[in-house]
Motif scaffolding. Structure first.
Motif, short mmCIF file in Angstrom:
data_model
loop_
_atom_site.label_atom_id
_atom_site.label_comp_id
_atom_site.label_asym_id
_atom_site.label_seq_id
_atom_site.Cartn_x
_atom_site.Cartn_y
_atom_site.Cartn_z
N MET A 1 0.72 -1.30 0.05
CA MET A 1 0.11 -0.04 -0.07
C MET A 1 0.94 1.22 0.04
O MET A 1 1.74 1.18 0.91
N ALA A 2 0.52 2.07 -0.66
CA ALA A 2 1.37 3.33 -1.04
C ALA A 2 1.08 4.38 0.26
O ALA A 2 0.07 4.28 0.85
N GLU A 3 1.97 4.99 0.86
CA GLU A 3 2.09 5.79 1.80
C GLU A 3 1.78 7.23 1.46
O GLU A 3 2.10 7.91 0.44
N SER A 4 0.55 7.79 2.24
CA SER A 4 -0.18 8.92 1.70
C SER A 4 0.78 10.32 2.50
O SER A 4 1.09 10.00 3.36
N LYS A 5 0.79 11.33 1.74
CA LYS A 5 1.61 12.49 2.29
C LYS A 5 0.55 13.51 2.41
O LYS A 5 -0.09 14.03 1.33
N THR A 6 0.73 14.27 3.38
CA THR A 6 -0.22 15.55 3.41
C THR A 6 0.65 16.58 3.77
O THR A 6 1.44 16.74 4.46
N LEU A 7 0.30 17.67 3.05
CA LEU A 7 0.72 18.98 2.74
C LEU A 7 -0.41 20.05 3.37
O LEU A 7 -1.38 19.99 2.97
N VAL A 8 0.09 20.72 4.51
CA VAL A 8 -0.85 21.75 5.11
C VAL A 8 -0.23 23.18 4.64
O VAL A 8 0.87 23.69 5.05
N LEU A 9 -1.17 23.98 4.03
CA LEU A 9 -0.75 25.45 3.92
C LEU A 9 -1.68 26.45 4.93
O LEU A 9 -2.58 26.30 5.26
N VAL A 10 -1.03 27.31 5.52
CA VAL A 10 -1.40 28.06 6.41
C VAL A 10 -1.19 29.49 5.85
O VAL A 10 -0.22 30.05 5.53
N ASP A 11 -2.37 30.21 5.69
CA ASP A 11 -2.25 31.71 4.94
C ASP A 11 -2.28 32.50 6.15
O ASP A 11 -3.02 33.02 7.21
N GLY A 12 -1.01 32.92 6.66
CA GLY A 12 -0.44 33.73 7.84
C GLY A 12 -1.18 35.24 7.77
O GLY A 12 -1.57 35.70 8.60
N SER A 13 -1.06 35.68 6.44
CA SER A 13 -1.52 37.09 6.33
C SER A 13 -3.04 37.14 6.70
O SER A 13 -3.55 38.45 7.07
N SER A 14 -3.91 36.30 6.32
CA SER A 14 -5.41 36.54 6.97
C SER A 14 -5.41 36.35 8.42
O SER A 14 -6.32 37.19 8.89
N TYR A 15 -4.72 35.75 9.03
CA TYR A 15 -4.39 35.72 10.38
C TYR A 15 -4.12 37.17 11.25
O TYR A 15 -4.92 37.85 12.10
N LEU A 16 -3.52 37.71 10.49
CA LEU A 16 -2.65 38.99 10.78
C LEU A 16 -3.94 40.01 10.56
O LEU A 16 -4.08 40.96 11.26
N TYR A 17 -4.45 40.17 9.29
CA TYR A 17 -5.71 40.86 8.82
C TYR A 17 -6.69 41.06 9.87
O TYR A 17 -7.09 41.98 10.36
N ARG A 18 -7.29 39.92 10.13
CA ARG A 18 -8.31 39.60 11.06
C ARG A 18 -8.13 40.12 12.57
O ARG A 18 -8.66 40.79 13.31
N ALA A 19 -6.63 40.02 13.03
CA ALA A 19 -6.27 40.31 14.48
C ALA A 19 -6.18 41.81 14.31
O ALA A 19 -6.68 42.44 15.48
N TYR A 20 -5.74 42.53 13.20
CA TYR A 20 -5.55 43.93 13.54
C TYR A 20 -6.95 44.70 13.39
O TYR A 20 -7.41 45.38 14.11
N HIS A 21 -8.06 44.00 12.42
CA HIS A 21 -9.26 44.52 12.44
C HIS A 21 -10.28 44.13 13.56
O HIS A 21 -11.27 44.76 13.75
N ALA A 22 -9.57 43.22 14.56
CA ALA A 22 -10.50 43.02 15.60
C ALA A 22 -10.33 43.97 16.65
O ALA A 22 -10.91 43.84 17.86
N LEU A 23 -9.45 44.71 16.62
CA LEU A 23 -8.98 45.71 17.66
C LEU A 23 -9.83 46.62 17.75
O LEU A 23 -10.93 47.01 16.81
N PRO A 24 -10.47 47.17 19.10
CA PRO A 24 -11.62 48.01 19.28
C PRO A 24 -11.12 49.49 18.54
O PRO A 24 -9.89 49.75 18.64
N ASP A 25 -12.18 50.50 18.49
CA ASP A 25 -11.86 51.57 18.12
C ASP A 25 -11.38 52.40 19.08
O ASP A 25 -11.94 52.68 20.34
N LEU A 26 -9.98 52.89 19.09
CA LEU A 26 -9.44 53.48 20.18
C LEU A 26 -9.60 54.96 20.27
O LEU A 26 -8.82 55.69 19.36
N ARG A 27 -10.71 55.57 20.87
CA ARG A 27 -10.99 56.82 21.12
C ARG A 27 -11.14 57.25 22.51
O ARG A 27 -11.50 56.71 23.41
N ASN A 28 -10.99 58.51 22.83
CA ASN A 28 -11.12 58.98 24.00
C ASN A 28 -12.63 59.50 24.32
O ASN A 28 -13.26 59.31 23.42
N ALA A 29 -12.75 60.13 25.48
CA ALA A 29 -14.15 60.60 25.94
C ALA A 29 -14.59 61.43 24.99
O ALA A 29 -15.98 61.60 24.69
N ALA A 30 -13.81 62.38 24.29
CA ALA A 30 -14.33 63.31 23.36
C ALA A 30 -14.67 62.92 21.97
O ALA A 30 -14.98 63.63 21.12
#
Length: 121
Positions: A1-30
């Motif tokens: 039986m042939a051994e199967s190999k798995t290749l996993v690709l992780v798109d790191g840019s999407s994680y960074l994009y979502r983390a950046y846009h998950a920050l709250p709107d940083l505004r003062n009381a005014a």
């Protein structure tokens, strides 16, 4: 039986994009955007001269003192600190058998001050 190999690709840019846009709107009381980084007050640099007598006993133990609870290196163990080298020079000149080896002085730069350190063996 042939051994199967798995290749996993992780798109790191999407994680960074979502983390950046998950920050709250940083505004003062005014409702104005928070100004970061904020420049702090400018502290005048100063130079402090210390004489450090380095005493080693015959069994190899060093003479250390606990630093004060506040200030530079609060609560740490260090050689004794003399702000004036005159008493140490007088002590070594007093007795004929005593000798102090004055090593080369050096400067240790900290955030707001320079320490001019004079080690003496």
């Amino acid at each position: 039986m042939a051994e199967s190999k798995t290749l996993v690709l992780v798109d790191g840019s999407s994680y960074l994009y979502r983390a950046y846009h998950a920050l709250p709107d940083l505004r003062n009381a005014a409702g104005e955007p928070t100004a970061w980084p904020r420049r702090g007050r400018v502290v005048q640099r100063r130079t402090i001269a210390w004489c450090l007598p380095l005493y080693v006993r015959h069994d190899g133990a060093w003479w250390l003192q606990r630093r004060p609870a506040r200030g530079i290196w609060a609560g740490l163990w260090a050689p004794p600190v003399l702000e004036d080298e005159t008493p140490l020079r007088a002590w070594s000149a007093d007795a004929p058998g005593r000798s102090a080896q004055w090593m080369a002085a050096f400067t240790h730069a900290l955030t707001h001050r320079d320490l001019r350190l004079q080690p003496v063996l």
